[in-house]
Design a protein around this motif. Structure first.
Motif, PDB file in Angstrom:
ATOM      1  N   ARG A  12       9.587  37.476   3.054  1.00  0.00           N
ATOM      2  CA  ARG A  12       9.024  38.784   2.516  1.00  0.00           C
ATOM      3  C   ARG A  12       7.575  38.698   2.274  1.00  0.00           C
ATOM      4  O   ARG A  12       6.896  38.243   2.155  1.00  0.00           O
ATOM      5  CB  ARG A  12       9.612  38.701   1.115  1.00  0.00           C
ATOM      6  N   PHE A  13       7.336  40.216   2.974  1.00  0.00           N
ATOM      7  CA  PHE A  13       5.831  40.577   2.590  1.00  0.00           C
ATOM      8  C   PHE A  13       5.485  40.417   1.143  1.00  0.00           C
ATOM      9  O   PHE A  13       6.428  40.732   0.070  1.00  0.00           O
ATOM     10  CB  PHE A  13       5.526  41.993   2.762  1.00  0.00           C
ATOM     11  N   ILE A  14       4.543  40.192   0.519  1.00  0.00           N
ATOM     12  CA  ILE A  14       3.937  40.263  -0.693  1.00  0.00           C
ATOM     13  C   ILE A  14       3.469  41.626  -1.043  1.00  0.00           C
ATOM     14  O   ILE A  14       2.506  42.031  -0.604  1.00  0.00           O
ATOM     15  CB  ILE A  14       2.942  39.295  -1.117  1.00  0.00           C
ATOM     16  N   ARG A  15       4.393  42.347  -1.962  1.00  0.00           N
ATOM     17  CA  ARG A  15       4.078  43.617  -2.017  1.00  0.00           C
ATOM     18  C   ARG A  15       2.919  44.185  -3.158  1.00  0.00           C
ATOM     19  O   ARG A  15       3.346  44.693  -3.927  1.00  0.00           O
ATOM     20  CB  ARG A  15       5.267  44.660  -2.132  1.00  0.00           C
ATOM     21  N   THR A  16       1.653  43.808  -2.843  1.00  0.00           N
ATOM     22  CA  THR A  16       0.595  43.874  -3.870  1.00  0.00           C
ATOM     23  C   THR A  16       0.339  45.296  -3.853  1.00  0.00           C
ATOM     24  O   THR A  16       0.825  46.098  -3.107  1.00  0.00           O
ATOM     25  CB  THR A  16      -0.552  43.161  -3.243  1.00  0.00           C
ATOM     26  N   GLN A  17      -0.552  45.768  -4.763  1.00  0.00           N
ATOM     27  CA  GLN A  17      -1.139  47.212  -5.166  1.00  0.00           C
ATOM     28  C   GLN A  17      -1.665  47.737  -3.728  1.00  0.00           C
ATOM     29  O   GLN A  17      -1.465  48.825  -3.530  1.00  0.00           O
ATOM     30  CB  GLN A  17      -1.992  47.297  -6.260  1.00  0.00           C
ATOM     31  N   ALA A  18      -2.860  47.003  -3.257  1.00  0.00           N
ATOM     32  CA  ALA A  18      -3.385  47.169  -1.995  1.00  0.00           C
ATOM     33  C   ALA A  18      -2.218  47.466  -0.808  1.00  0.00           C
ATOM     34  O   ALA A  18      -2.521  48.493  -0.067  1.00  0.00           O
ATOM     35  CB  ALA A  18      -4.487  46.363  -1.674  1.00  0.00           C
ATOM     36  N   PHE A  19      -1.265  46.543  -0.592  1.00  0.00           N
ATOM     37  CA  PHE A  19      -0.494  46.718   0.483  1.00  0.00           C
ATOM     38  C   PHE A  19       0.392  47.982   0.183  1.00  0.00           C
ATOM     39  O   PHE A  19       0.604  48.911   1.324  1.00  0.00           O
ATOM     40  CB  PHE A  19       0.645  45.609   0.531  1.00  0.00           C
ATOM     41  N   MET A  20       0.964  48.415  -1.148  1.00  0.00           N
ATOM     42  CA  MET A  20       1.774  49.702  -1.207  1.00  0.00           C
ATOM     43  C   MET A  20       0.913  50.729  -0.864  1.00  0.00           C
ATOM     44  O   MET A  20       1.235  51.910  -0.615  1.00  0.00           O
ATOM     45  CB  MET A  20       2.310  49.629  -2.479  1.00  0.00           C
ATOM     46  N   GLU A  21      -0.625  50.832  -1.489  1.00  0.00           N
ATOM     47  CA  GLU A  21      -1.509  51.848  -1.215  1.00  0.00           C
ATOM     48  C   GLU A  21      -1.560  52.074   0.322  1.00  0.00           C
ATOM     49  O   GLU A  21      -1.681  53.239   0.730  1.00  0.00           O
ATOM     50  CB  GLU A  21      -2.836  51.455  -2.059  1.00  0.00           C
ATOM     51  N   GLU A  22      -1.760  51.247   1.087  1.00  0.00           N
ATOM     52  CA  GLU A  22      -1.843  51.415   2.505  1.00  0.00           C
ATOM     53  C   GLU A  22      -0.787  51.860   3.357  1.00  0.00           C
ATOM     54  O   GLU A  22      -0.488  52.564   4.259  1.00  0.00           O
ATOM     55  CB  GLU A  22      -2.493  50.194   3.259  1.00  0.00           C
ATOM     56  N   GLN A  23       0.471  51.373   2.712  1.00  0.00           N
ATOM     57  CA  GLN A  23       1.888  51.630   3.260  1.00  0.00           C
ATOM     58  C   GLN A  23       1.966  53.220   3.023  1.00  0.00           C
ATOM     59  O   GLN A  23       2.369  54.104   3.890  1.00  0.00           O
ATOM     60  CB  GLN A  23       3.098  51.038   2.745  1.00  0.00           C
ATOM     61  N   ALA A  24       1.459  53.531   1.871  1.00  0.00           N
ATOM     62  CA  ALA A  24       1.837  55.114   1.431  1.00  0.00           C
ATOM     63  C   ALA A  24       0.516  55.866   2.197  1.00  0.00           C
ATOM     64  O   ALA A  24       0.973  57.033   2.607  1.00  0.00           O
ATOM     65  CB  ALA A  24       1.497  55.291  -0.038  1.00  0.00           C
ATOM     66  N   ALA A  25      -0.709  55.494   2.541  1.00  0.00           N
ATOM     67  CA  ALA A  25      -1.599  56.095   3.338  1.00  0.00           C
ATOM     68  C   ALA A  25      -1.174  56.004   4.896  1.00  0.00           C
ATOM     69  O   ALA A  25      -1.697  56.856   5.596  1.00  0.00           O
ATOM     70  CB  ALA A  25      -3.044  55.662   2.891  1.00  0.00           C
ATOM     71  N   GLY A  26      -0.608  54.838   5.250  1.00  0.00           N
ATOM     72  CA  GLY A  26      -0.247  54.919   6.642  1.00  0.00           C
ATOM     73  C   GLY A  26      -1.666  54.303   7.536  1.00  0.00           C
ATOM     74  O   GLY A  26      -1.455  54.606   8.684  1.00  0.00           O
ATOM     75  N   GLN A  27      -2.512  53.732   6.620  1.00  0.00           N
ATOM     76  CA  GLN A  27      -3.578  53.263   7.393  1.00  0.00           C
ATOM     77  C   GLN A  27      -4.331  52.411   6.565  1.00  0.00           C
ATOM     78  O   GLN A  27      -4.041  52.011   5.376  1.00  0.00           O
ATOM     79  CB  GLN A  27      -4.755  54.438   7.794  1.00  0.00           C
ATOM     80  N   ALA A  28      -5.319  51.406   6.970  1.00  0.00           N
ATOM     81  CA  ALA A  28      -6.058  50.759   6.380  1.00  0.00           C
ATOM     82  C   ALA A  28      -6.824  51.261   5.441  1.00  0.00           C
ATOM     83  O   ALA A  28      -7.745  52.335   5.838  1.00  0.00           O
ATOM     84  CB  ALA A  28      -7.046  49.732   7.232  1.00  0.00           C
ATOM     85  N   LEU A  29      -7.237  50.753   4.263  1.00  0.00           N
ATOM     86  CA  LEU A  29      -7.998  51.435   3.168  1.00  0.00           C
ATOM     87  C   LEU A  29      -9.208  50.570   2.842  1.00  0.00           C
ATOM     88  O   LEU A  29     -10.287  50.929   1.928  1.00  0.00           O
ATOM     89  CB  LEU A  29      -7.314  51.951   1.931  1.00  0.00           C
ATOM     90  N   TYR A  30      -9.228  49.293   3.105  1.00  0.00           N
ATOM     91  CA  TYR A  30     -10.007  48.484   2.647  1.00  0.00           C
ATOM     92  C   TYR A  30     -10.972  47.685   3.832  1.00  0.00           C
ATOM     93  O   TYR A  30     -10.502  47.529   4.879  1.00  0.00           O
ATOM     94  CB  TYR A  30      -9.217  47.309   1.956  1.00  0.00           C
ATOM     95  N   ALA A  31     -11.910  47.098   3.392  1.00  0.00           N
ATOM     96  CA  ALA A  31     -12.938  46.431   4.491  1.00  0.00           C
ATOM     97  C   ALA A  31     -12.427  45.006   4.674  1.00  0.00           C
ATOM     98  O   ALA A  31     -11.747  44.450   3.880  1.00  0.00           O
ATOM     99  CB  ALA A  31     -14.483  46.340   4.090  1.00  0.00           C
ATOM    100  N   GLY A  32     -12.839  44.497   5.767  1.00  0.00           N
ATOM    101  CA  GLY A  32     -12.534  43.019   5.894  1.00  0.00           C
ATOM    102  C   GLY A  32     -13.598  42.000   5.610  1.00  0.00           C
ATOM    103  O   GLY A  32     -14.580  42.564   5.201  1.00  0.00           O
ATOM    104  N   LEU A  33     -13.225  40.939   5.777  1.00  0.00           N
ATOM    105  CA  LEU A  33     -14.189  39.802   5.183  1.00  0.00           C
ATOM    106  C   LEU A  33     -15.462  39.693   5.988  1.00  0.00           C
ATOM    107  O   LEU A  33     -16.655  39.648   5.417  1.00  0.00           O
ATOM    108  CB  LEU A  33     -13.647  38.353   5.312  1.00  0.00           C
ATOM    109  N   ILE A  34     -15.472  40.118   7.116  1.00  0.00           N
ATOM    110  CA  ILE A  34     -16.734  40.226   7.959  1.00  0.00           C
ATOM    111  C   ILE A  34     -17.451  41.608   7.872  1.00  0.00           C
ATOM    112  O   ILE A  34     -18.847  41.817   7.880  1.00  0.00           O
ATOM    113  CB  ILE A  34     -16.524  40.175   9.686  1.00  0.00           C
ATOM    114  N   ASP A  35     -16.985  42.672   7.323  1.00  0.00           N
ATOM    115  CA  ASP A  35     -17.469  44.209   7.335  1.00  0.00           C
ATOM    116  C   ASP A  35     -18.207  44.166   6.057  1.00  0.00           C
ATOM    117  O   ASP A  35     -17.972  43.335   4.927  1.00  0.00           O
ATOM    118  CB  ASP A  35     -16.209  45.026   7.077  1.00  0.00           C
ATOM    119  N   LYS A  36     -19.070  45.331   5.950  1.00  0.00           N
ATOM    120  CA  LYS A  36     -19.918  45.459   4.786  1.00  0.00           C
ATOM    121  C   LYS A  36     -18.797  46.001   3.696  1.00  0.00           C
ATOM    122  O   LYS A  36     -18.078  46.977   4.423  1.00  0.00           O
ATOM    123  CB  LYS A  36     -20.996  46.338   5.195  1.00  0.00           C
ATOM    124  N   PRO A  37     -18.856  45.666   2.723  1.00  0.00           N
ATOM    125  CA  PRO A  37     -17.955  46.145   1.585  1.00  0.00           C
ATOM    126  C   PRO A  37     -18.127  47.848   1.744  1.00  0.00           C
ATOM    127  O   PRO A  37     -16.721  48.520   1.094  1.00  0.00           O
ATOM    128  CB  PRO A  37     -18.320  45.712   0.269  1.00  0.00           C
TER     129      PRO A  37
END
Length: 485
Positions: free
Chosen positions: A90-115
Motif C-alpha cells: 500500500r502507498f503510505i497516504r501522508t498529508q503531503a501525498f494526498m495534497e499532491e494527489q489532489a493537485a495532480g502535481q508535485a508541490l514539494y522540493a527534493g533533497l537536492i533542490d533549494k527548499p
C-alpha cells in the motif's frame, strides 16, 4: 496464486532514463492483495509474524532534480502463519501525498533542490521537503509505524492488513520541534518507543519516549552547538545514545537558504548519553571520539562501567570528489562503512574505539529481542558497487569473528534483511532471515527465507510475488504475538 488488484495510482511522470526511476528502481503504482503464492521450497511452520519493508515510488514529475529518497512511500508486507503466507502493498497516504494527489502535481522540493523551490512550506528539519514517511518502519504498540529521514509525522498502519490509520495523536505534540526522525527504537523489555528529532532552531535536538500504550510520557531537550544531521540512535537498559557528528550543514550558508553539506574533520564525534525515563535523571553526559559519520547503528549495551556501541564507522564521510548532487551515484562503499566498536566509560568520562572488520557493510539487523543487551550475531547487507543496491547478506559472529555469506545472484538485488526469531526460539540465532529480492533477469520479485544459522545454505523458501517491486531502504520483523488483533 490468487491476486487482487486493490487500486492503482496514476503518475504524472514524464518518462525518461533517470537511473533512480528505471531498472531496479522502477516505481510501483499498483496495490495488491495476494494469497496462495507460489512457493519454491517450504515455508517454516515456526515462522509466525510479519515482514515489513518500504520503497520509494515517485508519482509526480519533480519540481527540480529527483533524488532516490524523494519518492512517495509504499509499504510491502509478507505475513507468515503456520506455513502459509500472504502479501500486500500500500502507498503510505501522508498529508503531503494526498495534497499532491489532489493537485495532480508535485508541490514539494527534493533533497537536492533549494527548499525555496517548494510550492508549500514542507516538513521536518530542513523544510520544503515532502514527508513521504518512506524511510523507516517498525512495529510499536501492536501496529506499524513509518517515519521520514529528515523528521516528520509518525504514521500508523495496521501491520496485518496495511490499513492506513493516519498520524499518531502524540505526534502532534512534537511537530513544533520537527516531529520525529526516522529510526526510533522499541525496547523489547518495556515496550517503550524511544525517538529523537532535530531542527534548525535551538536547542536543535530532543529525545522522547512513548509507552507501550502509545502515550507520550517523556520528552526532553538535548542541546547542540548548532543544526546537525543525526540519522539513527541506539539504547541500553538505562540510557539512550544520540550523536553529534562533524558532517552537517555549513552554518554560514544556512541564512542564505543553502543546505550545503560539509565535513568538519577538525571536530570530534560526540555521543550524548541520555538517561531513559525510568532511570535516575542524572543529566546528559557527552563523550568524544575520532571524527566520522555513522548512518546506522547495530546495538548498544552496558558492560560494567562502560557503554558499548556497535555501528558502521565511515572511513570517508566526505568522498574526495565531494558529494554528487545528481544523486545517481549513491553507494555505501563510497563512504567506507565498516563494523566498529566504541566504548564510553561512565566512570572516567573517556572513550575508546576499534574497527571490528575491514569489509564494507551497512544496513545491518540483529535479533531485536537483544536490542539494548549483549548480542552475538549481526546480519549485514553487502553493497553493490557504485549503486544503492545490495548483492547479499553477511552473517557476522561477534564472538568468533567468523562470517557466512549469501549472495542473491547476478542481476538480483535484495533489501534490508531482518532476523525473524522463531516463536519458540531456543537461542539468539534460532530463526530465519527474510528479504525481498528484485530479479532483473526474470522481471519479478520474490521473498527469500533463509535459516539464520546457515544463511550460506541458501533459501529454505522462495515466495514469488505478484509484481516486481522497486528496490527500497529499511525493513523490520514483528512476531505475531506483538501485533494488535
Amino acid at each position: 496464486m490468487q491476486a487482487e488488484l486493490v487500486s492503482e495510482i496514476r503518475p504524472t511522470l514524464i518518462p525518461d532514463k533517470h537511473p533512480l526511476m528505471t531498472g531496479p528502481f522502477t516505481p510501483n503504482y499498483q496495490e495488491w492483495n495476494a494469497t496462495d503464492l507460489q512457493v519454491i521450497g517450504e515455508i517454516p511452520k515456526r515462522l509466525n509474524g510479519v515482514y515489513l519493508r518500504n520503497t520509494q515510488n515517485p508519482v509526480h514529475q519533480p519540481l527540480g532534480t529527483y533524488h532516490l529518497f524523494d519518492g512517495d512511500g509504499m509499504l510491502h508486507m509478507m505475513r507468515f502463519e503456520h506455513g502459509r503466507c500472504e502479501y500486500r502493498n500500500r502507498f503510505i497516504r501522508t498529508q503531503a501525498f494526498m495534497e499532491e494527489q489532489a493537485a495532480g502535481q508535485a508541490l514539494y522540493a527534493g533533497l537536492i533542490d533549494k527548499p525555496s523551490l517548494a510550492l508549500r512550506p514542507g516538513w521536518g528539519a530542513r523544510g520544503g521537503l515532502r514527508d513521504s514517511s518512506a524511510t523507516d518502519v517498525i512495529v510499536h504498540a501492536g501496529m506499524a509505524l513509518t517515519t521520514f529521514y529528515q523528521c516528520g509525522e509518525p504514521y500508523r498502519l495496521d501491520a496485518r492488513t496495511l490499513e492506513f490509520k493516519g498520524v499518531d495523536d502524540w505526534g502532534h505534540q512534537v511537530l513544533p520541534d520537527g516531529g520525529i526522525s526516522a529510526h526510533p527504537k522499541v525496547c523489547p523489555r518495556t515496550g517503550d518507543l524511544l525517538f529523537f528529532n532535530y531542527s534548525k532552531q535551538a536547542p536543535y535536538m530532543h529525545y522522547g519516549e512513548v509507552d507501550r500504550h502509545n502515550q507520550l510520557v517523556h520528552y526532553v531537550p538535548v542541546p547542540l552547538p548548532g543544526p546537525r544531521l543525526p540519522h539513527d540512535m541506539v539504547f541500553t537498559e538505562h540510557f539512550a545514545i544520540l550523536n553529534d557528528f562533524p558532517l552537517h550543514w555549513d552554518e554560514d550558508l544556512l541564512p542564505q537558504g543553502k543546505h550545503k553539506l560539509r565535513y568538519f574533520e577538525q571536530q570530534p564525534s560526540r555521543f550524548a548519553v541520555v538517561p531513559r525515563r525510568n532511570a535516575p535523571q542524572t543529566g546528559i553526559r557527552w563523550f568524544e571520539a575520532s571524527p566520522t559519520y555513522v548512518l546506522h547503528w547495530l546495538n548498544a549495551w552496558e558492560e560494567g562501567d562502560e557503554i558499548v556501541l556497535h555501528g558502521y564507522h565511515q572511513k570517508t564521510p566526505m568522498p574526495k570528489a565531494g558529494y554528487d548532487n545528481s544523486g545517481t551515484t549513491l553507494g555505501p562503499e563510497r563512504y567506507g562503512p565498516t563494523l566498529y566498536e566504541w566504548r564510553l566509560n561512565l566512570r572516567t568520562g573517556q572513550s575508546s574505539e576499534r574497527r571490528l572488520d575491514e569489509r564494507h557493510l551497512e544496513f545491518g539487523m540483529i535479533n531485536a529481542a537483544y536490542w539494548g543487551q549483549p548480542y552475538r550475531y549481526a546480519y549485514n547487507m553487502i553493497a553493490h558497487p557504485g549503486s544503492f543496491l545490495f548483492d547479499g547478506i553477511l552473517r557476522y559472529d561477534h564472538t568468533t569473528g567468523q562470517s557466512q555469506t549469501y549472495l542473491f545472484g547476478e542481476g538480483r538485488y535484495g533489501s534490508e534483511s531482518p532476523m525473524a526469531p522463531c516463536h519458540d526460539a531456543h537461542s539468539e540465532d534460532d530463526g530465519y532471515v527474510v528479504s525481498f529480492v528484485t530479479d532483473m533477469n526474470t522481471d519479478q520479485s520474490e521473498c527469500v527465507v533463509l535459516d539464520a544459522q546457515h544463511i550460506d545454505a541458501g533459501p529454505v523458501a522462495r515466495i514469488i510475488l505478484p509484481h516486481r517491486i522497486s528496490s527500497g531502504t529499511h525493513a523490520c520483523w514483528a512476531d505475531a504475538r506483538e501485533l494488535r488483533p
